[in-house]
Design a protein around this motif. Sequence first.
Motif, mmCIF file in Angstrom:
data_model
loop_
_atom_site.group_PDB
_atom_site.id
_atom_site.type_symbol
_atom_site.label_atom_id
_atom_site.label_comp_id
_atom_site.label_asym_id
_atom_site.label_seq_id
_atom_site.Cartn_x
_atom_site.Cartn_y
_atom_site.Cartn_z
ATOM 1 N N TRP A 86 10.476 20.543 80.692
ATOM 2 C CA TRP A 86 10.082 21.860 80.161
ATOM 3 C C TRP A 86 9.238 21.704 78.899
ATOM 4 O O TRP A 86 8.280 22.472 78.680
ATOM 5 C CB TRP A 86 11.319 22.717 79.871
ATOM 6 N N PRO A 149 13.339 18.701 86.982
ATOM 7 C CA PRO A 149 14.737 19.144 87.048
ATOM 8 C C PRO A 149 15.138 19.556 88.471
ATOM 9 O O PRO A 149 14.299 20.033 89.243
ATOM 10 C CB PRO A 149 14.762 20.352 86.100
ATOM 11 N N PRO A 150 16.417 19.362 88.828
ATOM 12 C CA PRO A 150 16.862 19.711 90.199
ATOM 13 C C PRO A 150 16.585 21.163 90.572
ATOM 14 O O PRO A 150 16.370 21.464 91.754
ATOM 15 C CB PRO A 150 18.378 19.432 90.149
ATOM 16 N N ILE A 151 16.553 22.065 89.569
ATOM 17 C CA ILE A 151 16.341 23.485 89.885
ATOM 18 C C ILE A 151 14.943 23.721 90.480
ATOM 19 O O ILE A 151 14.706 24.721 91.167
ATOM 20 C CB ILE A 151 16.547 24.343 88.611
ATOM 21 N N LEU A 152 14.031 22.767 90.243
ATOM 22 C CA LEU A 152 12.666 22.918 90.763
ATOM 23 C C LEU A 152 12.463 22.203 92.100
ATOM 24 O O LEU A 152 11.334 22.058 92.558
ATOM 25 C CB LEU A 152 11.655 22.399 89.736
ATOM 26 N N ARG A 153 13.516 21.737 92.724
ATOM 27 C CA ARG A 153 13.351 21.059 94.022
ATOM 28 C C ARG A 153 13.047 22.039 95.152
ATOM 29 O O ARG A 153 12.119 21.808 95.922
ATOM 30 C CB ARG A 153 14.597 20.229 94.337
ATOM 31 N N GLU A 156 11.094 27.536 96.945
ATOM 32 C CA GLU A 156 11.255 28.950 96.590
ATOM 33 C C GLU A 156 11.440 29.118 95.079
ATOM 34 O O GLU A 156 10.900 30.058 94.488
ATOM 35 C CB GLU A 156 12.459 29.564 97.334
ATOM 36 N N ASN A 157 12.208 28.196 94.453
ATOM 37 C CA ASN A 157 12.401 28.281 93.005
ATOM 38 C C ASN A 157 11.093 28.037 92.254
ATOM 39 O O ASN A 157 10.790 28.711 91.265
ATOM 40 C CB ASN A 157 13.458 27.263 92.554
ATOM 41 N N TYR A 160 8.914 31.140 92.440
ATOM 42 C CA TYR A 160 9.249 32.212 91.490
ATOM 43 C C TYR A 160 8.813 31.844 90.066
ATOM 44 O O TYR A 160 8.400 32.708 89.290
ATOM 45 C CB TYR A 160 10.741 32.514 91.540
ATOM 46 N N LEU A 161 8.910 30.556 89.710
ATOM 47 C CA LEU A 161 8.415 30.119 88.406
ATOM 48 C C LEU A 161 6.913 30.377 88.299
ATOM 49 O O LEU A 161 6.425 30.913 87.293
ATOM 50 C CB LEU A 161 8.705 28.624 88.212
#
Length: 325
Positions: A86, A149-153, A156-157, A160-161
Amino acid sequence: MRAQFLGRSVPASVLAAVAILAAAPAVLPSFYTYLLALALVMGLLATSLNLALGYGGIYQFHHAVFYGVGAYTAALAITRWGWPAWAAFLAGPPAAALTGWLIGWVCVRLTRLYFGMLQISLGSLLWVIVLRWYSFTGGDNGIHGIPLPPILRPVENVYYLILAAVAASLAALYLIVRSPFGATLQAVRDNPQRCQVVGIDVRVHRLVAIIIAAFFAGAAGVLYVALERSVFPNMLFWVLSLEILVMCLLGGWFTFLGPMLGAAIVVTLRIIAGRYTENWTTILGIMLILLIFFMPEGVMGHVQERMIRMRSQAPRPRPGAGPDA
Protein backbone atom coordinates in the motif's frame (compact mmCIF):
# COMPACT_ATOMS: atom_id res chain seq x y z
CA MET A 1 -23.06 26.19 -17.51
CA ARG A 2 -22.53 22.63 -16.36
CA ALA A 3 -21.04 20.07 -18.74
CA GLN A 4 -23.71 17.76 -20.09
CA PHE A 5 -23.68 14.19 -21.38
CA LEU A 6 -26.86 12.73 -22.92
CA GLY A 7 -29.04 15.13 -20.96
CA ARG A 8 -27.27 14.53 -17.62
CA SER A 9 -24.49 16.44 -15.93
CA VAL A 10 -21.10 14.70 -16.01
CA PRO A 11 -21.12 13.96 -12.22
CA ALA A 12 -24.58 12.39 -12.52
CA SER A 13 -23.43 10.33 -15.51
CA VAL A 14 -20.34 9.14 -13.60
CA LEU A 15 -22.40 8.21 -10.53
CA ALA A 16 -24.87 6.26 -12.68
CA ALA A 17 -22.00 4.47 -14.46
CA VAL A 18 -20.31 3.63 -11.12
CA ALA A 19 -23.57 2.16 -9.78
CA ILE A 20 -23.90 -0.06 -12.86
CA LEU A 21 -20.22 -1.06 -12.84
CA ALA A 22 -20.38 -1.89 -9.10
CA ALA A 23 -23.00 -4.55 -9.84
CA ALA A 24 -21.08 -6.03 -12.79
CA PRO A 25 -18.97 -8.67 -10.92
CA ALA A 26 -22.16 -10.21 -9.51
CA VAL A 27 -23.46 -11.06 -12.98
CA LEU A 28 -20.34 -11.33 -15.16
CA PRO A 29 -17.73 -14.13 -15.39
CA SER A 30 -14.29 -13.32 -13.98
CA PHE A 31 -12.80 -12.77 -17.45
CA TYR A 32 -15.20 -9.92 -18.22
CA THR A 33 -14.63 -8.46 -14.76
CA TYR A 34 -10.91 -8.42 -15.60
CA LEU A 35 -11.71 -6.82 -18.97
CA LEU A 36 -13.74 -4.07 -17.29
CA ALA A 37 -10.95 -3.45 -14.77
CA LEU A 38 -8.38 -3.11 -17.57
CA ALA A 39 -10.68 -0.75 -19.50
CA LEU A 40 -11.06 1.43 -16.38
CA VAL A 41 -7.28 1.62 -15.92
CA MET A 42 -6.70 2.57 -19.55
CA GLY A 43 -9.65 4.98 -19.39
CA LEU A 44 -8.04 6.85 -16.49
CA LEU A 45 -4.78 6.96 -18.43
CA ALA A 46 -6.50 8.38 -21.53
CA THR A 47 -8.48 10.92 -19.44
CA SER A 48 -5.25 12.15 -17.85
CA LEU A 49 -3.80 12.71 -21.33
CA ASN A 50 -6.97 14.55 -22.33
CA LEU A 51 -6.38 17.11 -19.54
CA ALA A 52 -3.10 18.17 -21.18
CA LEU A 53 -3.98 17.56 -24.83
CA GLY A 54 -7.71 18.24 -25.12
CA TYR A 55 -8.12 20.96 -22.48
CA GLY A 56 -4.60 22.40 -22.56
CA GLY A 57 -3.68 22.01 -26.23
CA ILE A 58 -0.31 20.59 -25.12
CA TYR A 59 1.31 18.21 -27.62
CA GLN A 60 1.91 15.45 -25.08
CA PHE A 61 3.00 12.72 -27.50
CA HIS A 62 4.82 10.50 -24.97
CA HIS A 63 2.31 10.30 -22.13
CA ALA A 64 3.00 6.59 -21.54
CA VAL A 65 6.31 7.41 -19.83
CA PHE A 66 4.44 8.73 -16.76
CA TYR A 67 2.26 5.61 -16.71
CA GLY A 68 5.40 3.46 -16.73
CA VAL A 69 7.16 5.50 -14.06
CA GLY A 70 4.18 5.13 -11.70
CA ALA A 71 4.02 1.36 -12.31
CA TYR A 72 7.79 0.79 -12.00
CA THR A 73 7.99 2.90 -8.82
CA ALA A 74 5.40 0.69 -7.13
CA ALA A 75 6.94 -2.54 -8.47
CA LEU A 76 10.52 -1.62 -7.51
CA ALA A 77 9.49 -0.38 -4.05
CA ILE A 78 7.87 -3.75 -3.32
CA THR A 79 10.41 -6.11 -4.90
CA ARG A 80 13.71 -4.24 -4.40
CA TRP A 81 13.22 -2.14 -1.29
CA GLY A 82 10.72 -4.33 0.59
CA TRP A 83 8.06 -1.66 1.03
CA PRO A 84 4.51 -2.68 2.02
CA ALA A 85 2.32 -2.81 -1.08
CA TRP A 86 0.00 0.00 0.00
CA ALA A 87 2.92 2.36 0.71
CA ALA A 88 4.44 1.47 -2.67
CA PHE A 89 1.10 2.20 -4.38
CA LEU A 90 1.00 5.66 -2.78
CA ALA A 91 4.54 6.39 -4.00
CA GLY A 92 3.74 5.77 -7.69
CA PRO A 93 1.67 8.89 -8.58
CA PRO A 94 4.03 11.41 -6.86
CA ALA A 95 7.00 9.81 -8.65
CA ALA A 96 5.19 10.21 -11.98
CA ALA A 97 4.29 13.82 -11.11
CA LEU A 98 7.96 14.54 -10.29
CA THR A 99 8.96 13.08 -13.67
CA GLY A 100 6.28 15.23 -15.28
CA TRP A 101 7.77 18.30 -13.60
CA LEU A 102 11.30 17.48 -14.79
CA ILE A 103 10.29 16.73 -18.40
CA GLY A 104 7.72 19.54 -18.49
CA TRP A 105 10.15 22.13 -17.10
CA VAL A 106 12.44 21.45 -20.06
CA CYS A 107 9.74 21.12 -22.72
CA VAL A 108 7.45 24.11 -21.94
CA ARG A 109 10.08 26.40 -23.39
CA LEU A 110 9.09 25.04 -26.79
CA THR A 111 5.69 24.87 -28.47
CA ARG A 112 3.68 22.59 -30.74
CA LEU A 113 5.69 19.94 -32.64
CA TYR A 114 9.02 21.01 -31.11
CA PHE A 115 7.51 20.40 -27.67
CA GLY A 116 6.23 16.99 -28.77
CA MET A 117 9.53 15.91 -30.33
CA LEU A 118 11.58 16.90 -27.27
CA GLN A 119 9.16 15.08 -24.97
CA ILE A 120 9.39 11.95 -27.12
CA SER A 121 13.20 12.14 -26.90
CA LEU A 122 13.27 12.50 -23.10
CA GLY A 123 10.65 9.79 -22.65
CA SER A 124 12.58 7.43 -24.93
CA LEU A 125 15.68 8.06 -22.83
CA LEU A 126 13.84 6.80 -19.74
CA TRP A 127 12.62 3.79 -21.72
CA VAL A 128 16.18 2.89 -22.70
CA ILE A 129 17.34 3.18 -19.07
CA VAL A 130 14.59 0.80 -17.93
CA LEU A 131 15.32 -1.56 -20.84
CA ARG A 132 19.10 -1.76 -20.27
CA TRP A 133 19.33 -1.70 -16.46
CA TYR A 134 18.92 -5.45 -16.01
CA SER A 135 20.19 -5.66 -12.43
CA PHE A 136 17.58 -3.19 -11.17
CA THR A 137 14.57 -3.14 -13.53
CA GLY A 138 14.84 -6.65 -14.96
CA GLY A 139 15.60 -5.27 -18.43
CA ASP A 140 13.39 -6.47 -21.26
CA ASN A 141 12.08 -9.28 -19.02
CA GLY A 142 10.41 -6.78 -16.72
CA ILE A 143 9.28 -7.73 -13.22
CA HIS A 144 6.67 -10.43 -12.77
CA GLY A 145 4.92 -12.11 -9.85
CA ILE A 146 4.97 -8.99 -7.69
CA PRO A 147 3.81 -10.05 -4.18
CA LEU A 148 0.62 -8.28 -3.13
CA PRO A 149 -1.62 -8.59 -0.04
CA PRO A 150 -3.94 -11.65 -0.02
CA ILE A 151 -6.99 -9.35 -0.19
CA LEU A 152 -5.93 -8.43 -3.74
CA ARG A 153 -5.81 -12.01 -5.04
CA PRO A 154 -9.46 -12.32 -6.23
CA VAL A 155 -9.95 -10.31 -9.40
CA GLU A 156 -13.26 -9.02 -8.02
CA ASN A 157 -11.49 -7.33 -5.09
CA VAL A 158 -8.94 -5.72 -7.42
CA TYR A 159 -11.81 -4.61 -9.63
CA TYR A 160 -13.52 -2.78 -6.76
CA LEU A 161 -10.21 -1.14 -5.79
CA ILE A 162 -9.74 0.06 -9.37
CA LEU A 163 -13.35 1.21 -9.67
CA ALA A 164 -13.10 3.28 -6.46
CA ALA A 165 -9.74 4.78 -7.44
CA VAL A 166 -10.86 5.63 -10.99
CA ALA A 167 -14.13 7.19 -9.77
CA ALA A 168 -12.24 9.34 -7.24
CA SER A 169 -9.68 10.33 -9.88
CA LEU A 170 -12.38 11.27 -12.39
CA ALA A 171 -14.11 13.40 -9.75
CA ALA A 172 -10.82 15.19 -9.02
CA LEU A 173 -10.08 15.71 -12.72
CA TYR A 174 -13.60 17.03 -13.30
CA LEU A 175 -13.23 19.56 -10.48
CA ILE A 176 -9.89 20.65 -11.96
CA VAL A 177 -11.39 21.07 -15.43
CA ARG A 178 -14.33 23.10 -14.03
CA SER A 179 -12.11 25.24 -11.76
CA PRO A 180 -10.72 28.71 -12.65
CA PHE A 181 -7.43 26.97 -13.44
CA GLY A 182 -9.22 24.70 -15.93
CA ALA A 183 -10.94 27.66 -17.57
CA THR A 184 -7.62 29.51 -17.84
CA LEU A 185 -5.98 26.40 -19.28
CA GLN A 186 -8.62 26.25 -22.04
CA ALA A 187 -8.07 29.95 -22.73
CA VAL A 188 -4.33 29.27 -23.05
CA ARG A 189 -5.16 26.48 -25.50
CA ASP A 190 -7.39 28.71 -27.61
CA ASN A 191 -5.24 31.87 -27.69
CA PRO A 192 -1.89 31.81 -25.83
CA GLN A 193 -0.77 35.17 -27.26
CA ARG A 194 -3.82 36.99 -25.91
CA CYS A 195 -3.40 35.27 -22.52
CA GLN A 196 0.19 36.52 -22.31
CA VAL A 197 -0.99 40.06 -23.10
CA VAL A 198 -3.43 40.05 -20.17
CA GLY A 199 -0.73 38.78 -17.78
CA ILE A 200 -1.36 35.03 -17.66
CA ASP A 201 1.81 32.96 -17.30
CA VAL A 202 1.29 30.48 -20.13
CA ARG A 203 4.34 28.34 -19.31
CA VAL A 204 3.36 27.90 -15.66
CA HIS A 205 -0.19 26.86 -16.56
CA ARG A 206 1.10 24.34 -19.11
CA LEU A 207 3.66 22.98 -16.64
CA VAL A 208 1.03 22.53 -13.91
CA ALA A 209 -1.26 20.76 -16.41
CA ILE A 210 1.57 18.37 -17.34
CA ILE A 211 2.30 17.62 -13.66
CA ILE A 212 -1.37 16.92 -12.90
CA ALA A 213 -1.74 14.73 -16.00
CA ALA A 214 1.44 12.84 -15.07
CA PHE A 215 0.16 12.26 -11.51
CA PHE A 216 -3.03 10.58 -12.71
CA ALA A 217 -1.14 8.64 -15.40
CA GLY A 218 1.09 7.32 -12.60
CA ALA A 219 -2.03 6.36 -10.63
CA ALA A 220 -3.20 4.35 -13.66
CA GLY A 221 0.21 2.61 -13.73
CA VAL A 222 -0.12 1.64 -10.06
CA LEU A 223 -3.60 0.22 -10.68
CA TYR A 224 -2.17 -1.83 -13.54
CA VAL A 225 0.36 -3.35 -11.13
CA ALA A 226 -2.48 -4.26 -8.75
CA LEU A 227 -4.32 -5.95 -11.63
CA GLU A 228 -1.47 -7.68 -13.49
CA ARG A 229 1.25 -8.03 -10.78
CA SER A 230 3.86 -7.26 -13.42
CA VAL A 231 5.62 -4.41 -15.23
CA PHE A 232 7.59 -4.37 -18.48
CA PRO A 233 9.56 -1.76 -20.48
CA ASN A 234 6.90 -1.37 -23.18
CA MET A 235 4.81 0.49 -20.60
CA LEU A 236 7.18 3.43 -21.28
CA PHE A 237 7.42 2.89 -25.06
CA TRP A 238 6.15 5.52 -27.49
CA VAL A 239 3.85 2.98 -29.22
CA LEU A 240 1.69 2.84 -26.10
CA SER A 241 1.55 6.65 -26.16
CA LEU A 242 0.14 6.40 -29.68
CA GLU A 243 -2.47 3.92 -28.48
CA ILE A 244 -3.54 6.30 -25.70
CA LEU A 245 -3.85 9.08 -28.27
CA VAL A 246 -6.09 6.83 -30.40
CA MET A 247 -8.32 6.26 -27.35
CA CYS A 248 -8.81 10.02 -26.98
CA LEU A 249 -9.52 10.46 -30.71
CA LEU A 250 -12.00 7.58 -30.78
CA GLY A 251 -13.98 8.73 -27.77
CA GLY A 252 -13.71 12.47 -28.34
CA TRP A 253 -10.82 14.51 -26.97
CA PHE A 254 -12.90 17.65 -26.42
CA THR A 255 -15.31 15.82 -24.09
CA PHE A 256 -14.61 14.84 -20.49
CA LEU A 257 -15.83 11.23 -20.66
CA GLY A 258 -14.89 10.59 -24.29
CA PRO A 259 -11.45 9.07 -23.51
CA MET A 260 -13.11 6.56 -21.14
CA LEU A 261 -15.32 5.38 -24.01
CA GLY A 262 -12.36 5.31 -26.42
CA ALA A 263 -10.34 3.21 -23.96
CA ALA A 264 -13.22 0.73 -23.59
CA ILE A 265 -13.39 0.36 -27.40
CA VAL A 266 -9.63 -0.17 -27.83
CA VAL A 267 -9.30 -2.60 -24.89
CA THR A 268 -12.28 -4.64 -26.09
CA LEU A 269 -10.88 -4.80 -29.62
CA ARG A 270 -7.41 -5.75 -28.38
CA ILE A 271 -8.62 -8.61 -26.16
CA ILE A 272 -11.85 -9.86 -27.77
CA ALA A 273 -10.89 -9.41 -31.45
CA GLY A 274 -7.31 -10.45 -30.63
CA ARG A 275 -8.60 -13.92 -29.64
CA TYR A 276 -9.83 -14.52 -33.20
CA THR A 277 -7.33 -12.62 -35.34
CA GLU A 278 -3.83 -11.22 -35.01
CA ASN A 279 -4.85 -8.33 -37.26
CA TRP A 280 -7.02 -6.53 -34.72
CA THR A 281 -4.98 -3.39 -35.33
CA THR A 282 -6.25 -3.47 -38.93
CA ILE A 283 -9.82 -3.31 -37.60
CA LEU A 284 -8.80 -0.41 -35.36
CA GLY A 285 -7.18 1.35 -38.31
CA ILE A 286 -10.32 1.01 -40.44
CA MET A 287 -12.39 2.36 -37.55
CA LEU A 288 -10.06 5.35 -37.26
CA ILE A 289 -10.33 6.13 -40.99
CA LEU A 290 -14.13 5.98 -40.86
CA LEU A 291 -14.08 8.12 -37.73
CA ILE A 292 -11.93 10.81 -39.36
CA PHE A 293 -14.33 11.04 -42.31
CA PHE A 294 -17.70 10.77 -40.53
CA MET A 295 -17.12 11.67 -36.85
CA PRO A 296 -13.96 13.81 -36.55
CA GLU A 297 -15.06 14.97 -33.09
CA GLY A 298 -15.07 11.35 -31.77
CA VAL A 299 -17.94 9.04 -30.84
CA MET A 300 -19.04 10.88 -27.71
CA GLY A 301 -18.51 14.30 -29.27
CA HIS A 302 -20.71 13.22 -32.19
CA VAL A 303 -23.45 11.93 -29.88
CA GLN A 304 -23.40 15.13 -27.81
CA GLU A 305 -23.61 17.27 -30.94
CA ARG A 306 -26.59 15.28 -32.21
CA MET A 307 -28.36 15.66 -28.85
CA ILE A 308 -27.82 19.44 -28.88
CA ARG A 309 -29.21 19.66 -32.44
CA MET A 310 -32.29 17.61 -31.52
CA ARG A 311 -32.99 19.86 -28.52
CA SER A 312 -32.59 23.03 -30.60
CA GLN A 313 -35.00 21.68 -33.24
CA ALA A 314 -37.63 20.49 -30.72
CA PRO A 315 -40.84 22.64 -30.77
CA ARG A 316 -41.02 25.03 -27.84
CA PRO A 317 -44.28 25.64 -25.90
CA ARG A 318 -46.11 28.81 -26.89
CA PRO A 319 -45.94 31.62 -24.32
CA GLY A 320 -49.01 31.53 -22.06
CA ALA A 321 -50.14 28.12 -23.31
CA GLY A 322 -51.17 25.95 -20.34
CA PRO A 323 -51.54 22.19 -20.22
CA ASP A 324 -55.18 22.48 -21.42
CA ALA A 325 -54.35 24.72 -24.35
